[in-house]
Design a protein around this motif. Structure first.
Motif, PDB file in Angstrom:
ATOM      1  N   LEU A  61       0.818  -1.219   0.000  1.00 52.82           N
ATOM      2  CA  LEU A  61       0.000   0.000   0.000  1.00 52.82           C
ATOM      3  C   LEU A  61       0.853   1.270   0.000  1.00 52.82           C
ATOM      4  O   LEU A  61       0.425   2.289  -0.527  1.00 52.82           O
ATOM      5  N   VAL A  62       2.040   1.219   0.565  1.00 50.72           N
ATOM      6  CA  VAL A  62       2.912   2.400   0.535  1.00 50.72           C
ATOM      7  C   VAL A  62       3.247   2.741  -0.919  1.00 50.72           C
ATOM      8  O   VAL A  62       3.112   3.894  -1.339  1.00 50.72           O
ATOM      9  N   ARG A  63       3.648   1.746  -1.681  1.00 51.50           N
ATOM     10  CA  ARG A  63       3.971   1.972  -3.099  1.00 51.50           C
ATOM     11  C   ARG A  63       2.731   2.437  -3.865  1.00 51.50           C
ATOM     12  O   ARG A  63       2.812   3.338  -4.700  1.00 51.50           O
ATOM     13  N   ALA A  64       1.590   1.831  -3.573  1.00 54.04           N
ATOM     14  CA  ALA A  64       0.343   2.236  -4.239  1.00 54.04           C
ATOM     15  C   ALA A  64      -0.001   3.688  -3.899  1.00 54.04           C
ATOM     16  O   ALA A  64      -0.471   4.439  -4.765  1.00 54.04           O
ATOM     17  N   ALA A  65       0.241   4.089  -2.655  1.00 55.43           N
ATOM     18  CA  ALA A  65      -0.029   5.472  -2.251  1.00 55.43           C
ATOM     19  C   ALA A  65       0.896   6.442  -2.988  1.00 55.43           C
ATOM     20  O   ALA A  65       0.461   7.506  -3.446  1.00 55.43           O
ATOM     21  N   GLN A  66       2.169   6.069  -3.108  1.00 54.45           N
ATOM     22  CA  GLN A  66       3.109   6.917  -3.845  1.00 54.45           C
ATOM     23  C   GLN A  66       2.700   7.033  -5.316  1.00 54.45           C
ATOM     24  O   GLN A  66       2.762   8.117  -5.900  1.00 54.45           O
ATOM     25  N   GLU A  67       2.265   5.921  -5.902  1.00 62.20           N
ATOM     26  CA  GLU A  67       1.814   5.944  -7.294  1.00 62.20           C
ATOM     27  C   GLU A  67       0.553   6.792  -7.447  1.00 62.20           C
ATOM     28  O   GLU A  67       0.411   7.529  -8.430  1.00 62.20           O
ATOM     29  N   LEU A  68      -0.350   6.695  -6.471  1.00 59.54           N
ATOM     30  CA  LEU A  68      -1.553   7.532  -6.511  1.00 59.54           C
ATOM     31  C   LEU A  68      -1.169   9.000  -6.425  1.00 59.54           C
ATOM     32  O   LEU A  68      -1.698   9.830  -7.166  1.00 59.54           O
ATOM     33  N   ARG A  69      -0.241   9.317  -5.535  1.00 63.04           N
ATOM     34  CA  ARG A  69       0.188  10.717  -5.395  1.00 63.04           C
ATOM     35  C   ARG A  69       0.710  11.261  -6.721  1.00 63.04           C
ATOM     36  O   ARG A  69       0.345  12.359  -7.140  1.00 63.04           O
ATOM     37  N   GLU A  70       1.531  10.477  -7.405  1.00 63.82           N
ATOM     38  CA  GLU A  70       2.081  10.931  -8.676  1.00 63.82           C
ATOM     39  C   GLU A  70       0.993  11.016  -9.746  1.00 63.82           C
ATOM     40  O   GLU A  70       1.006  11.923 -10.578  1.00 63.82           O
ATOM     41  N   ALA A  71       0.044  10.090  -9.710  1.00 66.42           N
ATOM     42  CA  ALA A  71      -1.077  10.138 -10.660  1.00 66.42           C
ATOM     43  C   ALA A  71      -1.936  11.371 -10.403  1.00 66.42           C
ATOM     44  O   ALA A  71      -2.371  12.038 -11.353  1.00 66.42           O
ATOM     45  N   VAL A  72      -2.172  11.689  -9.147  1.00 64.84           N
ATOM     46  CA  VAL A  72      -2.938  12.895  -8.806  1.00 64.84           C
ATOM     47  C   VAL A  72      -2.207  14.122  -9.328  1.00 64.84           C
ATOM     48  O   VAL A  72      -2.820  15.022  -9.922  1.00 64.84           O
ATOM     49  N   HIS A  73      -0.903  14.173  -9.135  1.00 62.96           N
ATOM     50  CA  HIS A  73      -0.131  15.320  -9.613  1.00 62.96           C
ATOM     51  C   HIS A  73      -0.215  15.442 -11.136  1.00 62.96           C
ATOM     52  O   HIS A  73      -0.414  16.532 -11.673  1.00 62.96           O
ATOM     53  N   ARG A  74      -0.073  14.311 -11.839  1.00 66.31           N
ATOM     54  CA  ARG A  74      -0.175  14.325 -13.320  1.00 66.31           C
ATOM     55  C   ARG A  74      -1.582  14.721 -13.767  1.00 66.31           C
ATOM     56  O   ARG A  74      -1.741  15.460 -14.747  1.00 66.31           O
ATOM     57  N   LEU A  75      -2.597  14.226 -13.073  1.00 62.83           N
ATOM     58  CA  LEU A  75      -3.987  14.546 -13.407  1.00 62.83           C
ATOM     59  C   LEU A  75      -4.233  16.053 -13.298  1.00 62.83           C
ATOM     60  O   LEU A  75      -4.827  16.668 -14.185  1.00 62.83           O
ATOM     61  N   ILE A  76      -3.753  16.636 -12.220  1.00 62.01           N
ATOM     62  CA  ILE A  76      -3.928  18.079 -12.007  1.00 62.01           C
ATOM     63  C   ILE A  76      -3.129  18.864 -13.047  1.00 62.01           C
ATOM     64  O   ILE A  76      -3.630  19.849 -13.610  1.00 62.01           O
ATOM     65  N   ALA A  77      -1.911  18.420 -13.332  1.00 69.73           N
ATOM     66  CA  ALA A  77      -1.096  19.105 -14.337  1.00 69.73           C
ATOM     67  C   ALA A  77      -1.784  19.079 -15.702  1.00 69.73           C
ATOM     68  O   ALA A  77      -1.817  20.093 -16.409  1.00 69.73           O
ATOM     69  N   ALA A  78      -2.352  17.940 -16.060  1.00 71.27           N
ATOM     70  CA  ALA A  78      -3.061  17.833 -17.340  1.00 71.27           C
ATOM     71  C   ALA A  78      -4.268  18.762 -17.369  1.00 71.27           C
ATOM     72  O   ALA A  78      -4.491  19.476 -18.354  1.00 71.27           O
ATOM     73  N   ALA A  79      -5.035  18.771 -16.292  1.00 71.87           N
ATOM     74  CA  ALA A  79      -6.227  19.627 -16.241  1.00 71.87           C
ATOM     75  C   ALA A  79      -5.852  21.100 -16.333  1.00 71.87           C
ATOM     76  O   ALA A  79      -6.552  21.886 -16.974  1.00 71.87           O
ATOM     77  N   ARG A  80      -4.739  21.478 -15.718  1.00 76.26           N
ATOM     78  CA  ARG A  80      -4.315  22.884 -15.745  1.00 76.26           C
ATOM     79  C   ARG A  80      -3.890  23.324 -17.135  1.00 76.26           C
ATOM     80  O   ARG A  80      -3.995  24.508 -17.472  1.00 76.26           O
ATOM     81  N   THR A  81      -3.418  22.389 -17.946  1.00 80.23           N
ATOM     82  CA  THR A  81      -2.991  22.739 -19.310  1.00 80.23           C
ATOM     83  C   THR A  81      -4.072  22.437 -20.335  1.00 80.23           C
ATOM     84  O   THR A  81      -3.863  22.653 -21.530  1.00 80.23           O
TER      85      THR A  81
END
Length: 187
Positions: A61-81
């Protein structure tokens, strides 16, 4: 006695606070704040509604949480552009959002208590749902990058004019103003 971990909050959204757990993102000195089960459980205790301990963090779950965090960051970056996020990013966030969320209950004391069979996954579900809500709302246009030279954090600018520059006036803003004052005094 174990040290108490303290995570940054105050970005204006739970998903942005979660994204901040990679401190100094985009710099050579980036720091992983969720390296193990103890740290992830501490973040859930501090930032989520459910109490959690390291024993509540399932294997992987630690690795899954880190992957989710990066996915959230990419999702927000995509939405902002104004671009579409990649399929893996969407899948990671959607999968996390599909888990059950914490359930509120009125405690005997009259206060609100939150419960979840899996408090860590439930809190990560709240993070994912918050990210989905943010990127599909006009508020995504108010997500800003901190102007702190070594910060890298995102925050929601809720100021009336929409001109906030720092994730925190008490840290990054204060550092920038002190640096400017030193430059003026030296020059």
């Amino acid at each position: 006695m174990p040290t108490t971990l303290r995570f940054r909050q105050g970005s204006g959204r739970l998903c942005l606070d979660f994204a901040r757990t990679l401190r100094l993102r985009g710099t050579p000195g980036a720091v992983e704040e969720l390296p193990d089960a103890e740290a992830l459980a501490a973040w859930v205790r501090q930032c989520g509604p459910c109490p959690a301990g390291p024993g509540d963090v399932a294997p992987g779950l630690v690795r899954a949480a880190q992957e989710l965090r990066e996915a959230v960051h990419r999702l927000i970056a995509a939405a902002r552009t104004g671009t579409a996020p990649d399929a893996r990013t969407r899948a990671l966030v959607n999968e996390a959002a599909a888990h059950p969320v914490p359930v509120p209950a009125l405690a005997a004391s009259g206060g609100l208590a939150w419960h979840a069979g899996d408090p860590v996954r439930a809190t990560l579900s709240l993070v994912a749902r918050d990210a989905l809500d943010l990127v599909t709302s006009p508020a995504v246009g108010r997500v800003r990058d901190c102007a702190g030279t070594a910060c890298g954090a995102l925050f929601l600018d809720t100021s009336r004019p929409g001109t906030r520059r720092w994730c925190s006036m008490g840290t990054c803003g204060n550092r920038a103003k002190k640096a400017a004052l030193r430059r003026r005094a030296a020059g």
